[in-house]
Design a protein around this motif. Structure first.
Motif, PDB file in Angstrom:
ATOM      1  N   PHE A  67      21.811 -57.062 111.825  1.00  0.00           N
ATOM      2  CA  PHE A  67      21.516 -57.270 113.237  1.00  0.00           C
ATOM      3  C   PHE A  67      22.769 -57.387 114.098  1.00  0.00           C
ATOM      4  O   PHE A  67      22.662 -57.585 115.306  1.00  0.00           O
ATOM      5  CB  PHE A  67      20.652 -58.532 113.403  1.00  0.00           C
ATOM      6  CG  PHE A  67      19.356 -58.467 112.648  1.00  0.00           C
ATOM      7  CD1 PHE A  67      18.370 -57.559 113.003  1.00  0.00           C
ATOM      8  CD2 PHE A  67      19.126 -59.306 111.570  1.00  0.00           C
ATOM      9  CE1 PHE A  67      17.170 -57.497 112.302  1.00  0.00           C
ATOM     10  CE2 PHE A  67      17.933 -59.246 110.864  1.00  0.00           C
ATOM     11  CZ  PHE A  67      16.954 -58.340 111.232  1.00  0.00           C
ATOM     12  N   TRP A  68      23.943 -57.321 113.489  1.00  0.00           N
ATOM     13  CA  TRP A  68      25.195 -57.452 114.228  1.00  0.00           C
ATOM     14  C   TRP A  68      25.729 -56.064 114.586  1.00  0.00           C
ATOM     15  O   TRP A  68      25.832 -55.194 113.710  1.00  0.00           O
ATOM     16  CB  TRP A  68      26.247 -58.163 113.383  1.00  0.00           C
ATOM     17  CG  TRP A  68      25.989 -59.616 113.090  1.00  0.00           C
ATOM     18  CD1 TRP A  68      24.856 -60.162 112.584  1.00  0.00           C
ATOM     19  CD2 TRP A  68      26.916 -60.688 113.276  1.00  0.00           C
ATOM     20  NE1 TRP A  68      25.000 -61.521 112.430  1.00  0.00           N
ATOM     21  CE2 TRP A  68      26.256 -61.878 112.848  1.00  0.00           C
ATOM     22  CE3 TRP A  68      28.221 -60.769 113.746  1.00  0.00           C
ATOM     23  CZ2 TRP A  68      26.878 -63.118 112.886  1.00  0.00           C
ATOM     24  CZ3 TRP A  68      28.840 -62.022 113.778  1.00  0.00           C
ATOM     25  CH2 TRP A  68      28.172 -63.177 113.363  1.00  0.00           C
ATOM     26  N   ILE A 115      13.178 -63.723 113.744  1.00  0.00           N
ATOM     27  CA  ILE A 115      13.587 -63.962 115.128  1.00  0.00           C
ATOM     28  C   ILE A 115      14.966 -63.392 115.424  1.00  0.00           C
ATOM     29  O   ILE A 115      15.371 -63.318 116.574  1.00  0.00           O
ATOM     30  CB  ILE A 115      13.556 -65.463 115.472  1.00  0.00           C
ATOM     31  CG1 ILE A 115      14.587 -66.237 114.653  1.00  0.00           C
ATOM     32  CG2 ILE A 115      12.161 -66.028 115.283  1.00  0.00           C
ATOM     33  CD1 ILE A 115      14.785 -67.660 115.136  1.00  0.00           C
ATOM     34  N   GLN A 116      15.703 -62.982 114.378  1.00  0.00           N
ATOM     35  CA  GLN A 116      17.021 -62.407 114.608  1.00  0.00           C
ATOM     36  C   GLN A 116      16.911 -60.975 115.120  1.00  0.00           C
ATOM     37  O   GLN A 116      15.973 -60.250 114.802  1.00  0.00           O
ATOM     38  CB  GLN A 116      17.838 -62.406 113.318  1.00  0.00           C
ATOM     39  CG  GLN A 116      18.338 -63.763 112.884  1.00  0.00           C
ATOM     40  CD  GLN A 116      19.415 -63.642 111.818  1.00  0.00           C
ATOM     41  OE1 GLN A 116      20.573 -63.426 112.121  1.00  0.00           O
ATOM     42  NE2 GLN A 116      19.014 -63.774 110.566  1.00  0.00           N
ATOM     43  N   LEU A 126      21.297 -64.206 116.792  1.00  0.00           N
ATOM     44  CA  LEU A 126      21.939 -64.109 115.487  1.00  0.00           C
ATOM     45  C   LEU A 126      22.080 -65.489 114.861  1.00  0.00           C
ATOM     46  O   LEU A 126      22.466 -66.447 115.538  1.00  0.00           O
ATOM     47  CB  LEU A 126      23.337 -63.483 115.613  1.00  0.00           C
ATOM     48  CG  LEU A 126      23.424 -62.100 116.256  1.00  0.00           C
ATOM     49  CD1 LEU A 126      24.878 -61.709 116.461  1.00  0.00           C
ATOM     50  CD2 LEU A 126      22.688 -61.052 115.424  1.00  0.00           C
ATOM     51  N   ILE A 127      21.777 -65.608 113.571  1.00  0.00           N
ATOM     52  CA  ILE A 127      22.114 -66.809 112.813  1.00  0.00           C
ATOM     53  C   ILE A 127      23.599 -66.714 112.455  1.00  0.00           C
ATOM     54  O   ILE A 127      24.052 -65.706 111.899  1.00  0.00           O
ATOM     55  CB  ILE A 127      21.262 -66.922 111.538  1.00  0.00           C
ATOM     56  CG1 ILE A 127      19.773 -67.030 111.880  1.00  0.00           C
ATOM     57  CG2 ILE A 127      21.727 -68.117 110.696  1.00  0.00           C
ATOM     58  CD1 ILE A 127      19.375 -68.298 112.579  1.00  0.00           C
ATOM     59  N   THR A 128      24.352 -67.762 112.765  1.00  0.00           N
ATOM     60  CA  THR A 128      25.808 -67.716 112.590  1.00  0.00           C
ATOM     61  C   THR A 128      26.343 -68.735 111.591  1.00  0.00           C
ATOM     62  O   THR A 128      27.426 -68.540 111.025  1.00  0.00           O
ATOM     63  CB  THR A 128      26.497 -67.932 113.950  1.00  0.00           C
ATOM     64  OG1 THR A 128      25.827 -68.986 114.666  1.00  0.00           O
ATOM     65  CG2 THR A 128      26.446 -66.672 114.795  1.00  0.00           C
ATOM     66  N   VAL A 129      25.650 -69.845 111.366  1.00  0.00           N
ATOM     67  CA  VAL A 129      26.075 -70.878 110.419  1.00  0.00           C
ATOM     68  C   VAL A 129      24.845 -71.340 109.650  1.00  0.00           C
ATOM     69  O   VAL A 129      23.792 -71.582 110.259  1.00  0.00           O
ATOM     70  CB  VAL A 129      26.726 -72.073 111.161  1.00  0.00           C
ATOM     71  CG1 VAL A 129      27.032 -73.228 110.186  1.00  0.00           C
ATOM     72  CG2 VAL A 129      28.006 -71.645 111.874  1.00  0.00           C
ATOM     73  N   PRO A 130      24.973 -71.464 108.295  1.00  0.00           N
ATOM     74  CA  PRO A 130      26.151 -71.196 107.472  1.00  0.00           C
ATOM     75  C   PRO A 130      26.407 -69.691 107.328  1.00  0.00           C
ATOM     76  O   PRO A 130      25.472 -68.885 107.476  1.00  0.00           O
ATOM     77  CB  PRO A 130      25.780 -71.821 106.129  1.00  0.00           C
ATOM     78  CG  PRO A 130      24.286 -71.776 106.081  1.00  0.00           C
ATOM     79  CD  PRO A 130      23.827 -71.965 107.494  1.00  0.00           C
ATOM     80  N   PRO A 131      27.662 -69.323 107.038  1.00  0.00           N
ATOM     81  CA  PRO A 131      28.021 -67.903 106.990  1.00  0.00           C
ATOM     82  C   PRO A 131      27.175 -67.074 106.034  1.00  0.00           C
ATOM     83  O   PRO A 131      26.892 -65.904 106.307  1.00  0.00           O
ATOM     84  CB  PRO A 131      29.495 -67.928 106.550  1.00  0.00           C
ATOM     85  CG  PRO A 131      29.996 -69.258 107.010  1.00  0.00           C
ATOM     86  CD  PRO A 131      28.845 -70.199 106.859  1.00  0.00           C
ATOM     87  N   GLN A 139      23.227 -73.039 112.669  1.00  0.00           N
ATOM     88  CA  GLN A 139      23.597 -72.652 114.029  1.00  0.00           C
ATOM     89  C   GLN A 139      23.108 -71.236 114.284  1.00  0.00           C
ATOM     90  O   GLN A 139      23.251 -70.353 113.445  1.00  0.00           O
ATOM     91  CB  GLN A 139      25.127 -72.697 114.189  1.00  0.00           C
ATOM     92  CG  GLN A 139      25.636 -72.325 115.571  1.00  0.00           C
ATOM     93  CD  GLN A 139      27.123 -71.971 115.558  1.00  0.00           C
ATOM     94  OE1 GLN A 139      27.467 -70.789 115.459  1.00  0.00           O
ATOM     95  NE2 GLN A 139      27.994 -72.969 115.641  1.00  0.00           N
ATOM     96  N   GLY A 140      22.509 -71.032 115.445  1.00  0.00           N
ATOM     97  CA  GLY A 140      22.105 -69.697 115.867  1.00  0.00           C
ATOM     98  C   GLY A 140      22.526 -69.477 117.310  1.00  0.00           C
ATOM     99  O   GLY A 140      22.552 -70.425 118.101  1.00  0.00           O
ATOM    100  N   ILE A 141      22.873 -68.246 117.646  1.00  0.00           N
ATOM    101  CA  ILE A 141      23.332 -67.943 119.000  1.00  0.00           C
ATOM    102  C   ILE A 141      22.414 -66.894 119.618  1.00  0.00           C
ATOM    103  O   ILE A 141      22.204 -65.819 119.057  1.00  0.00           O
ATOM    104  CB  ILE A 141      24.789 -67.430 119.003  1.00  0.00           C
ATOM    105  CG1 ILE A 141      25.725 -68.485 118.398  1.00  0.00           C
ATOM    106  CG2 ILE A 141      25.239 -67.090 120.425  1.00  0.00           C
ATOM    107  CD1 ILE A 141      27.189 -68.079 118.380  1.00  0.00           C
ATOM    108  N   ARG A 142      21.878 -67.245 120.778  1.00  0.00           N
ATOM    109  CA  ARG A 142      21.046 -66.327 121.555  1.00  0.00           C
ATOM    110  C   ARG A 142      21.843 -65.865 122.769  1.00  0.00           C
ATOM    111  O   ARG A 142      22.282 -66.686 123.581  1.00  0.00           O
ATOM    112  CB  ARG A 142      19.751 -67.020 121.994  1.00  0.00           C
ATOM    113  CG  ARG A 142      18.912 -66.165 122.946  1.00  0.00           C
ATOM    114  CD  ARG A 142      17.584 -66.812 123.278  1.00  0.00           C
ATOM    115  NE  ARG A 142      16.956 -66.111 124.414  1.00  0.00           N
ATOM    116  CZ  ARG A 142      15.673 -65.877 124.537  1.00  0.00           C
ATOM    117  NH1 ARG A 142      14.832 -66.267 123.596  1.00  0.00           N
ATOM    118  NH2 ARG A 142      15.192 -65.257 125.600  1.00  0.00           N
ATOM    119  N   MET A 143      22.016 -64.545 122.885  1.00  0.00           N
ATOM    120  CA  MET A 143      22.784 -63.959 123.977  1.00  0.00           C
ATOM    121  C   MET A 143      21.804 -63.274 124.924  1.00  0.00           C
ATOM    122  O   MET A 143      21.070 -62.376 124.527  1.00  0.00           O
ATOM    123  CB  MET A 143      23.803 -62.967 123.415  1.00  0.00           C
ATOM    124  CG  MET A 143      24.712 -63.611 122.367  1.00  0.00           C
ATOM    125  SD  MET A 143      25.507 -62.431 121.262  1.00  0.00           S
ATOM    126  CE  MET A 143      25.378 -63.303 119.692  1.00  0.00           C
TER     127      MET A 143
END
Length: 367
Positions: free
Chosen positions: A166-167, A131-132, A154-159, A216-220
């Motif tokens: 994907f970044w 999904i990333q 993007l999956i952001t946590v844990p590092p 933690q994941g962030i969807r933009m």
């Protein structure tokens, strides 16, 4: 011209392989090439299209929580939080401590990514069974209606779970902005976890212990303008599979709507606030006392819109189910079975976005 966001190579770490999604066109590029047309696949059925709410509904506002009071244990604010979770499933938090500079840097980084040429963005396209990345999720059929948006997740946590493939690391300031925003949002999220724990009859660390290593994941999201916003949806109605979600909205453009008492209510942005909504995991753990509410996004003719959704969720292998403190055999019997989180989330990503349909398979049937 082929505008499809193509699938990249397979992600080597299969732990986060949550589900497949078909490649779709970039709506941003469709609009760039032909602003007037609305392709048939984006035109929703009449009953699903945006409707203008009447004046009474449009005037309703979701609860507002002063986060600085919540962190001090203010009893009135804690009661407001409990009410918001039970009656709305959504609330906005102000005075949350994340600096305006951090918020603006994050918005600028997301805007800069979506300003890149399509060929550049496609370098970060989603991989198979993942999904990333850049593209779209929840597309499971060539026949389903598509949403008027592009996204990168993007999956952001844990590092250690970050996959920098994907970044867009060559985009100046992007990595730094995301990491700083992620760290600040994590502090807010931990206080929310603590308050939810207490409200559900646990100590402040109770939910964190029960959910294993917190993720933690962030969807933009990018929502282009649309010549016929009455025909399309930016994001189809759905609830989130998270424990809870924190949304950074566009301060100037209203796009988020939530289902409240069978009507769609717009969530008007409060500058520099965060919108928080209950996710499916919390609805399950609270035995249905806290509501994971359907929400959607609409578009407009005049301005594009950006939103940034940060999802907080349990460890993949953790089992979730109703807390004993939320079960009363006589007045509030168990409503959900226990399920491993990865099994729940894979079931969710195997479907298109369709309201609350994906939660039904966890509900216990009553005779």
């Amino acid at each position: 011209m082929d505008l499809k966001v193509e699938t990249g190579g397979a992600y080597k770490d299969e732990r986060l392989g949550w589900g497949k999604s078909l490649p779709v066109p970039s709506i941003q590029d469709i609009v760039r090439n032909d602003f007037q047309s609305v392709p048939e696949r984006y035109i929703h059925e009449n009953m699903d299209r945006p409707q203008v709410p009447d004046n009474l509904l449009a005037s309703l506002e979701i609860p507002i929580i002063d986060f600085s009071l919540l962190t001090k244990g203010d009893e009135d604010e804690i009661r407001k939080l409990d009410f918001a979770c039970k009656e709305w499933g959504f609330f906005q938090i102000i005075n949350h401590g994340v600096g305006e500079k951090v918020l603006n840097k994050m918005k600028a980084a997301v805007a800069a990514f979506f300003a890149l040429p399509l060929e550049e963005k496609k370098k970060y396209a989603k991989a198979a069974n993942e999904i990333q990345g850049y593209g779209q999720n929840f597309v499971v059929s060539e026949d389903q209606k598509l949403d008027w948006s592009d996204m990168i997740y993007l999956i952001t946590v844990p590092p250690e779970n970050r996959n920098f493939k994907f970044w867009p690391l060559t985009l100046p300031g992007f990595k730094e902005a995301v990491e700083e925003y992620s760290a600040e949002i994590q502090k807010v999220a931990e206080e929310i976890y603590a308050n939810f724990s207490v409200l559900m009859g646990l100590d402040r660390d109770g939910l964190k212990r029960l959910q294993g290593e917190l993720k933690q994941g962030i969807r933009m999201n990018y929502y282009p303008v649309c010549s016929r916003p009455d025909l399309v949806l930016g994001i189809s109605p759905h609830s989130d599979g998270s424990t809870f979600t924190l949304l950074l909205q566009d301060d100037e453009v209203t796009g988020l709507q939530i289902r409240h008492k069978e009507a769609w209510i717009p969530v008007k942005p409060i500058p520099n606030s965060l919108v928080v909504n209950i996710g499916d995991a919390t609805e399950i753990q609270s035995n249905g006392m806290y509501k994971s509410i359907e929400h959607r996004a609409i578009t407009n003719e005049e301005k594009p819109r950006i939103s940034i959704a940060t999802f907080m969720f349990p460890d993949d292998e953790q089992e979730i189910g109703p807390l004993e403190s939320m079960i009363d055999d006589h007045h509030h019997p168990r409503m959900y079975r226990n399920i491993k989180y990865i099994d729940y989330i894979r079931e969710k990503f195997a479907r298109r976005m369709e309201g609350k349909a994906h939660t039904d398979f966890v509900k216990l049937t009553r005779k």
